[in-house]
Scaffold this motif. Structure first.
Motif, PDB file in Angstrom:
ATOM      1  N   MET A  21      39.496 -25.327  23.851  1.00 50.77           N
ATOM      2  CA  MET A  21      39.484 -26.450  24.793  1.00 50.77           C
ATOM      3  C   MET A  21      40.847 -26.656  25.446  1.00 50.77           C
ATOM      4  O   MET A  21      40.921 -27.169  26.569  1.00 50.77           O
ATOM      5  N   HIS A  22      41.909 -26.245  24.781  1.00 53.68           N
ATOM      6  CA  HIS A  22      43.237 -26.425  25.377  1.00 53.68           C
ATOM      7  C   HIS A  22      43.394 -25.583  26.640  1.00 53.68           C
ATOM      8  O   HIS A  22      44.098 -25.972  27.571  1.00 53.68           O
ATOM      9  N   ASN A  40      54.912 -26.678  35.245  1.00 55.63           N
ATOM     10  CA  ASN A  40      55.221 -27.903  34.510  1.00 55.63           C
ATOM     11  C   ASN A  40      54.037 -28.336  33.644  1.00 55.63           C
ATOM     12  O   ASN A  40      54.194 -28.658  32.462  1.00 55.63           O
ATOM     13  N   ILE A  41      52.838 -28.305  34.237  1.00 55.43           N
ATOM     14  CA  ILE A  41      51.644 -28.730  33.506  1.00 55.43           C
ATOM     15  C   ILE A  41      51.309 -27.736  32.389  1.00 55.43           C
ATOM     16  O   ILE A  41      50.980 -28.130  31.266  1.00 55.43           O
ATOM     17  N   LEU A  42      51.417 -26.454  32.678  1.00 57.26           N
ATOM     18  CA  LEU A  42      51.140 -25.440  31.648  1.00 57.26           C
ATOM     19  C   LEU A  42      52.141 -25.551  30.500  1.00 57.26           C
ATOM     20  O   LEU A  42      51.777 -25.437  29.325  1.00 57.26           O
ATOM     21  N   PHE A  43      53.393 -25.804  30.847  1.00 55.67           N
ATOM     22  CA  PHE A  43      54.442 -25.949  29.821  1.00 55.67           C
ATOM     23  C   PHE A  43      54.101 -27.111  28.889  1.00 55.67           C
ATOM     24  O   PHE A  43      54.189 -26.992  27.655  1.00 55.67           O
ATOM     25  N   LYS A  44      53.696 -28.246  29.476  1.00 59.33           N
ATOM     26  CA  LYS A  44      53.347 -29.421  28.662  1.00 59.33           C
ATOM     27  C   LYS A  44      52.170 -29.112  27.738  1.00 59.33           C
ATOM     28  O   LYS A  44      52.169 -29.497  26.572  1.00 59.33           O
ATOM     29  N   ASN A  45      51.161 -28.422  28.272  1.00 61.09           N
ATOM     30  CA  ASN A  45      49.979 -28.103  27.466  1.00 61.09           C
ATOM     31  C   ASN A  45      50.322 -27.193  26.285  1.00 61.09           C
ATOM     32  O   ASN A  45      49.812 -27.373  25.181  1.00 61.09           O
ATOM     33  N   ILE A  46      51.188 -26.222  26.531  1.00 57.61           N
ATOM     34  CA  ILE A  46      51.608 -25.320  25.448  1.00 57.61           C
ATOM     35  C   ILE A  46      52.464 -26.071  24.427  1.00 57.61           C
ATOM     36  O   ILE A  46      52.327 -25.897  23.212  1.00 57.61           O
ATOM     37  N   PHE A  47      53.321 -26.948  24.923  1.00 53.87           N
ATOM     38  CA  PHE A  47      54.168 -27.754  24.039  1.00 53.87           C
ATOM     39  C   PHE A  47      53.307 -28.626  23.120  1.00 53.87           C
ATOM     40  O   PHE A  47      53.553 -28.733  21.914  1.00 53.87           O
ATOM     41  N   ILE A  48      52.272 -29.241  23.698  1.00 51.96           N
ATOM     42  CA  ILE A  48      51.421 -30.164  22.931  1.00 51.96           C
ATOM     43  C   ILE A  48      50.738 -29.450  21.765  1.00 51.96           C
ATOM     44  O   ILE A  48      50.726 -29.950  20.639  1.00 51.96           O
ATOM     45  N   ILE A  49      50.164 -28.282  22.021  1.00 46.83           N
ATOM     46  CA  ILE A  49      49.414 -27.612  20.953  1.00 46.83           C
ATOM     47  C   ILE A  49      50.347 -27.046  19.884  1.00 46.83           C
ATOM     48  O   ILE A  49      50.065 -27.129  18.690  1.00 46.83           O
ATOM     49  N   THR A  50      51.492 -26.506  20.291  1.00 43.93           N
ATOM     50  CA  THR A  50      52.406 -25.924  19.294  1.00 43.93           C
ATOM     51  C   THR A  50      53.064 -27.010  18.445  1.00 43.93           C
ATOM     52  O   THR A  50      52.992 -26.985  17.206  1.00 43.93           O
ATOM     53  N   ALA A 115      47.272 -36.181  23.251  1.00 45.92           N
ATOM     54  CA  ALA A 115      48.426 -36.113  24.160  1.00 45.92           C
ATOM     55  C   ALA A 115      48.094 -35.346  25.433  1.00 45.92           C
ATOM     56  O   ALA A 115      48.652 -35.604  26.500  1.00 45.92           O
ATOM     57  N   THR A 116      47.164 -34.385  25.326  1.00 40.87           N
ATOM     58  CA  THR A 116      46.768 -33.612  26.506  1.00 40.87           C
ATOM     59  C   THR A 116      46.151 -34.523  27.556  1.00 40.87           C
ATOM     60  O   THR A 116      46.329 -34.317  28.759  1.00 40.87           O
ATOM     61  N   GLY A 174      43.861 -41.366  23.521  1.00 39.06           N
ATOM     62  CA  GLY A 174      44.594 -40.729  24.621  1.00 39.06           C
ATOM     63  C   GLY A 174      44.495 -41.536  25.904  1.00 39.06           C
ATOM     64  O   GLY A 174      45.460 -41.661  26.656  1.00 39.06           O
ATOM     65  N   GLY A 175      43.320 -42.115  26.156  1.00 39.58           N
ATOM     66  CA  GLY A 175      43.077 -42.858  27.396  1.00 39.58           C
ATOM     67  C   GLY A 175      43.914 -44.120  27.523  1.00 39.58           C
ATOM     68  O   GLY A 175      44.447 -44.422  28.598  1.00 39.58           O
ATOM     69  N   TRP A 176      44.049 -44.871  26.425  1.00 35.07           N
ATOM     70  CA  TRP A 176      44.892 -46.082  26.473  1.00 35.07           C
ATOM     71  C   TRP A 176      46.345 -45.718  26.781  1.00 35.07           C
ATOM     72  O   TRP A 176      47.009 -46.391  27.583  1.00 35.07           O
ATOM     73  N   ALA A 177      46.825 -44.657  26.146  1.00 36.92           N
ATOM     74  CA  ALA A 177      48.208 -44.229  26.401  1.00 36.92           C
ATOM     75  C   ALA A 177      48.368 -43.759  27.850  1.00 36.92           C
ATOM     76  O   ALA A 177      49.398 -44.026  28.494  1.00 36.92           O
ATOM     77  N   ALA A 178      47.341 -43.076  28.372  1.00 34.14           N
ATOM     78  CA  ALA A 178      47.381 -42.628  29.770  1.00 34.14           C
ATOM     79  C   ALA A 178      47.475 -43.826  30.712  1.00 34.14           C
ATOM     80  O   ALA A 178      48.249 -43.822  31.678  1.00 34.14           O
ATOM     81  N   LEU A 179      46.700 -44.866  30.424  1.00 33.55           N
ATOM     82  CA  LEU A 179      46.704 -46.074  31.262  1.00 33.55           C
ATOM     83  C   LEU A 179      48.098 -46.715  31.292  1.00 33.55           C
ATOM     84  O   LEU A 179      48.626 -47.052  32.361  1.00 33.55           O
ATOM     85  N   ILE A 180      48.691 -46.878  30.113  1.00 31.50           N
ATOM     86  CA  ILE A 180      50.019 -47.486  30.020  1.00 31.50           C
ATOM     87  C   ILE A 180      51.067 -46.612  30.714  1.00 31.50           C
ATOM     88  O   ILE A 180      51.926 -47.101  31.463  1.00 31.50           O
TER      89      ILE A 180
END
Length: 407
Positions: A21-22, A40-50, A115-116, A174-180
């Motif tokens: 799913m990642h 930038n987006i790919l970097f964040k996604n890789i950072f999140i899973i690792t 976080a994703t 994740g959604g609440w954090a996204a909103l804030i």
């Protein structure tokens, strides 16, 4: 022992599907945003899973499953320490479904997902270092503590709150954090002109479409694995309800958006599928197929209105993460209280669960992001935003041979 092996293999397959799913999230996010921010987006996604997996190993798993605790906060110690038999071998009586190690890995895949969701909402304008710090705190500590309230046997679990695979525990968290984050960050340059939202088209809708289909496939593991065994009846009905909700979410979202805006919008169709999937996640194992279609259909309609509502509030969410994960996550959790085949599930208990998660997520994400905003700043400069984060944050170009003029 034979049963344990079958269950364990099924759980490992589901773990791999949730991991996959990642890729879906990455494709969806880069597809719905502009070319200049792809790295930038790919970097964040890789950072999140690792980093998410490492944190979940060191602290998260034992925060989420602390054993005996007061129902609000417990910690079983740093690192992983599998239960052993008197002979020193892996204790296969840990659970009748799977081993300790499989349990950790399956749950670890979920942890990174929260976080994703935030990554997509803050795309194209958030500095990467504050995002990384936020991810470490939120995935490392907030998500597992919140998760322990239900999945770790905490106070919500004792009350009878039900969230099968995480409409609230993963998606709304994740959604609440996204909103804030979106509120504190502000909108992208050019998103609102004279108060009216302007479309900022994504650069690769085929990739976004692939992302959604990969996510749908991954949901077979997300919900199918949450049965926590290879029980033939439960796993098969769970996959049926999951797929039906996805289908009805997509179709209704497409119909409603077409009726309102007079055009067949593919991105609404795609987000409707995701909304249906998020909506069914709380009750996939306690719904009939017909109920699943209704739950998905309502989620699909909610997506269209939620996207418009987020725009009206002048909140800029490039990928629709708040509408999909927060709004449909809340709906799916409450839907258990309406459609569940288990008479013990009540609407009021589900509502208490939703409010409890709103409280911990809003407060914790606001504190983390607000402190980052006041100390190191969370927003890139106007020049960086206009020229793209790839060039400024990474010194790279995602498509060096196909440089297009984006301005």
């Amino acid at each position: 022992m034979e049963l344990l092996t079958t269950n364990n293999v099924w759980m490992m397959i589901c773990t791999a599907l949730v991991f996959f799913m990642h890729l879906g999230f990455a494709f969806l996010e880069i597809g719905l945003t502009r070319q200049k921010n792809t790295i930038n987006i790919l970097f964040k996604n890789i950072f999140i899973i690792t980093v998410g997996l490492l944190l979940y190993c060191l602290v998260g798993f034992n925060l989420m499953y602390p054993g005996e605790f007061n129902g609000i906060f417990g910690f079983a110690g740093f690192g992983l320490d599998s239960p052993l038999t008197a002979e020193g071998a892996l204790d296969l009586a840990y659970n009748e479904g799977y081993t300790y190690w499989t349990d950790f890995l399956f749950q670890g895949m979920f942890a990174a997902t929260a976080a994703t969701i935030v990554s997509g909402a803050v795309a194209e304008r958030m500095k990467i270092v504050p995002f990384m710090i936020f991810t470490i705190i939120y995935v490392g500590f907030v998500y597992p503590i919140a998760g322990s309230w239900k999945w770790g046997g905490g106070f919500l679990d004792e009350m009878g709150f039900y969230d099968f695979a995480g409409s609230t525990l993963v998606h709304s968290v994740g959604g609440w954090a996204a909103l804030i984050a979106v509120y504190l960050l502000g909108s992208r340059i050019g998103k609102f002109k004279d108060g009216k939202p302007q479309a900022i088209p994504g650069h690769n809708i085929p990739l976004a479409t692939a992302g959604v289909l990969i996510l749908w496939l991954g949901w077979f593991g997300f919900n199918g694995g949450s049965v926590l065994s290879a029980d033939p009846e439960l796993t098969s009905i769970t996959l049926v309800t999951t797929c039906l909700a996805a289908a009805s979410g997509g179709v209704v979202s497409m119909l409603v958006s077409t009726a309102l805006y007079k055009n067949l919008d593919l991105t609404m169709f795609l987000n409707g599928i995701l909304g249906g999937l998020v909506g069914i996640t709380a009750g996939a194992d306690v719904m009939t197929p017909t109920s699943a279609i209704i739950v998905g259909a309502i989620a699909g309609a909610l997506i269209v209105f939620a996207v418009t509502c987020v725009d009206k509030l002048r909140l800029d969410d490039p990928v629709g993460a708040i509408a999909v994960h927060l709004i449909c996550g809340i709906w799916g959790t409450l839907a258990v209280g309406i459609f569940s085949t288990n008479p013990d599930h009540s609407f009021l208990t589900q509502l208490i669960g939703v409010v409890s998660y709103a409280a911990i997520c809003i407060v914790s994400s606001f504190i983390i992001i607000f402190v980052l905003k006041k100390t190191m700043g969370i927003r890139v400069s106007e020049k960086e935003e206009l020229e793209g984060l790839d060039a400024h944050e990474h010194g790279m170009d995602a498509y060096p041979d196909f440089r297009l003029n984006e301005h």
